[in-house]
Motif scaffolding. Structure first.
Motif, PDB file in Angstrom:
ATOM      1  N   UNK A  41      47.587  54.078  45.101  1.00 60.54           N
ATOM      2  CA  UNK A  41      46.155  54.079  44.789  1.00 60.54           C
ATOM      3  C   UNK A  41      45.911  53.347  43.475  1.00 60.54           C
ATOM      4  N   UNK A  42      46.798  53.518  42.506  1.00 57.74           N
ATOM      5  CA  UNK A  42      46.628  52.810  41.235  1.00 57.74           C
ATOM      6  C   UNK A  42      46.660  51.305  41.444  1.00 57.74           C
ATOM      7  N   UNK A  43      47.636  50.802  42.179  1.00 59.20           N
ATOM      8  CA  UNK A  43      47.737  49.362  42.416  1.00 59.20           C
ATOM      9  C   UNK A  43      46.509  48.835  43.154  1.00 59.20           C
ATOM     10  N   UNK A  44      46.106  49.538  44.197  1.00 62.25           N
ATOM     11  CA  UNK A  44      44.968  49.102  45.003  1.00 62.25           C
ATOM     12  C   UNK A  44      43.668  49.165  44.207  1.00 62.25           C
ATOM     13  N   UNK A  45      43.437  50.260  43.525  1.00 64.82           N
ATOM     14  CA  UNK A  45      42.165  50.427  42.813  1.00 64.82           C
ATOM     15  C   UNK A  45      42.047  49.506  41.605  1.00 64.82           C
ATOM     16  N   UNK A  46      43.146  49.253  40.899  1.00 66.01           N
ATOM     17  CA  UNK A  46      43.048  48.330  39.768  1.00 66.01           C
ATOM     18  C   UNK A  46      42.843  46.893  40.262  1.00 66.01           C
ATOM     19  N   UNK A  47      43.432  46.567  41.400  1.00 68.05           N
ATOM     20  CA  UNK A  47      43.189  45.240  41.979  1.00 68.05           C
ATOM     21  C   UNK A  47      41.701  45.087  42.311  1.00 68.05           C
ATOM     22  N   UNK A  71      50.908  37.160  38.388  1.00 63.84           N
ATOM     23  CA  UNK A  71      49.951  38.273  38.334  1.00 63.84           C
ATOM     24  C   UNK A  71      50.605  39.484  37.680  1.00 63.84           C
ATOM     25  N   UNK A  72      49.947  40.015  36.673  1.00 60.91           N
ATOM     26  CA  UNK A  72      50.416  41.223  36.019  1.00 60.91           C
ATOM     27  C   UNK A  72      49.301  42.260  36.109  1.00 60.91           C
ATOM     28  N   UNK A  73      49.443  43.189  37.058  1.00 60.42           N
ATOM     29  CA  UNK A  73      48.372  44.164  37.258  1.00 60.42           C
ATOM     30  C   UNK A  73      48.176  45.078  36.057  1.00 60.42           C
ATOM     31  N   UNK A  74      46.948  45.475  35.878  1.00 58.36           N
ATOM     32  CA  UNK A  74      46.607  46.420  34.816  1.00 58.36           C
ATOM     33  C   UNK A  74      47.122  47.797  35.203  1.00 58.36           C
ATOM     34  N   UNK A  75      47.375  48.602  34.211  1.00 61.76           N
ATOM     35  CA  UNK A  75      47.765  49.992  34.411  1.00 61.76           C
ATOM     36  C   UNK A  75      46.616  50.862  33.917  1.00 61.76           C
ATOM     37  N   UNK A  83      37.235  53.068  35.767  1.00 63.73           N
ATOM     38  CA  UNK A  83      35.820  52.734  35.764  1.00 63.73           C
ATOM     39  C   UNK A  83      35.486  51.788  34.612  1.00 63.73           C
ATOM     40  N   UNK A  84      36.142  51.965  33.468  1.00 67.03           N
ATOM     41  CA  UNK A  84      35.943  51.062  32.329  1.00 67.03           C
ATOM     42  C   UNK A  84      36.458  49.666  32.671  1.00 67.03           C
ATOM     43  N   UNK A  85      37.619  49.597  33.318  1.00 68.17           N
ATOM     44  CA  UNK A  85      38.176  48.309  33.744  1.00 68.17           C
ATOM     45  C   UNK A  85      37.207  47.617  34.700  1.00 68.17           C
ATOM     46  N   UNK A  86      36.683  48.352  35.665  1.00 70.21           N
ATOM     47  CA  UNK A  86      35.739  47.766  36.618  1.00 70.21           C
ATOM     48  C   UNK A  86      34.463  47.316  35.914  1.00 70.21           C
ATOM     49  N   UNK A  87      33.931  48.142  35.043  1.00 65.97           N
ATOM     50  CA  UNK A  87      32.705  47.806  34.302  1.00 65.97           C
ATOM     51  C   UNK A  87      32.895  46.521  33.487  1.00 65.97           C
TER      52      UNK A  87
END
Length: 165
Positions: A41-47, A71-75, A83-87
């Motif tokens: 879920x972390x990988x999918x949602x941060x993507x 690509x270096x995904x966010x943690x 939500x902050x990352x998405x915003x």
């Protein structure tokens, strides 16, 4: 409706639905995945949360080469950080799109891995593809949430959960 206005409107509409979906993730489920080949879920949602920045990337470059820019995904440690990352991603993508030079929308943008061309489209098409990627991965997340028995928000109308089914 002109292309820029349409892209801005679609970004706003999809952002509302994406925000509702991302906000449903319980903090204790970020390492869960439905299958060994699936993302967590972390990988999918941060993507999903990062994808709006692809609008800016598309507008300001001629392409992306994974061989030179891996690509270096966010943690994230929980839903508040997600939500902050998405915003932040949404603000970046939206503000860059607002200032976009529409005369560049027909220029070709290339996604590659070294010499291998993965995708080549006009910048306008890549922006639309980015939105499609958000919707696609948001649907995957909906399946994850359903398997965890977490109520699903409606996307383009009320969900079964919202209708009491």
């Amino acid at each position: 409706m002109d292309t820029l206005k349409s892209l801005l409107q679609e970004m706003e509409q999809e952002a509302q639905t994406t925000e509702k979906m991302l906000s449903r993730i319980p903090d204790d489920k970020y390492q869960w995945k439905p299958h060994p080949k699936s993302m967590t879920i972390e990988q999918l949602s941060t993507h999903i949360a990062e994808l709006p920045t692809w609008v800016s990337l598309t507008l300001h470059t001629d392409g992306l080469d994974f061989a030179t820019v891996p690509y270096e995904p966010k943690k994230v440690s929980g839903t508040a950080e997600l939500m902050k990352l998405f915003e932040d991603s949404l603000a970046d993508g939206y503000s860059n799109l607002q200032k976009a030079d529409v005369s560049t929308f027909d220029k070709i943008w290339t996604l590659r891995n070294g010499e291998q061309i993965l995708n080549q489209r006009s910048k306008a098409d890549v922006i639309r593809m980015t939105y499609c990627q958000i919707v696609h991965h948001r649907a995957q997340l909906g399946v994850y949430l359903r398997l965890l028995d977490i109520p699903i928000p409606g996307s383009y109308g009320p969900s079964a959960d919202e209708q009491g089914f």
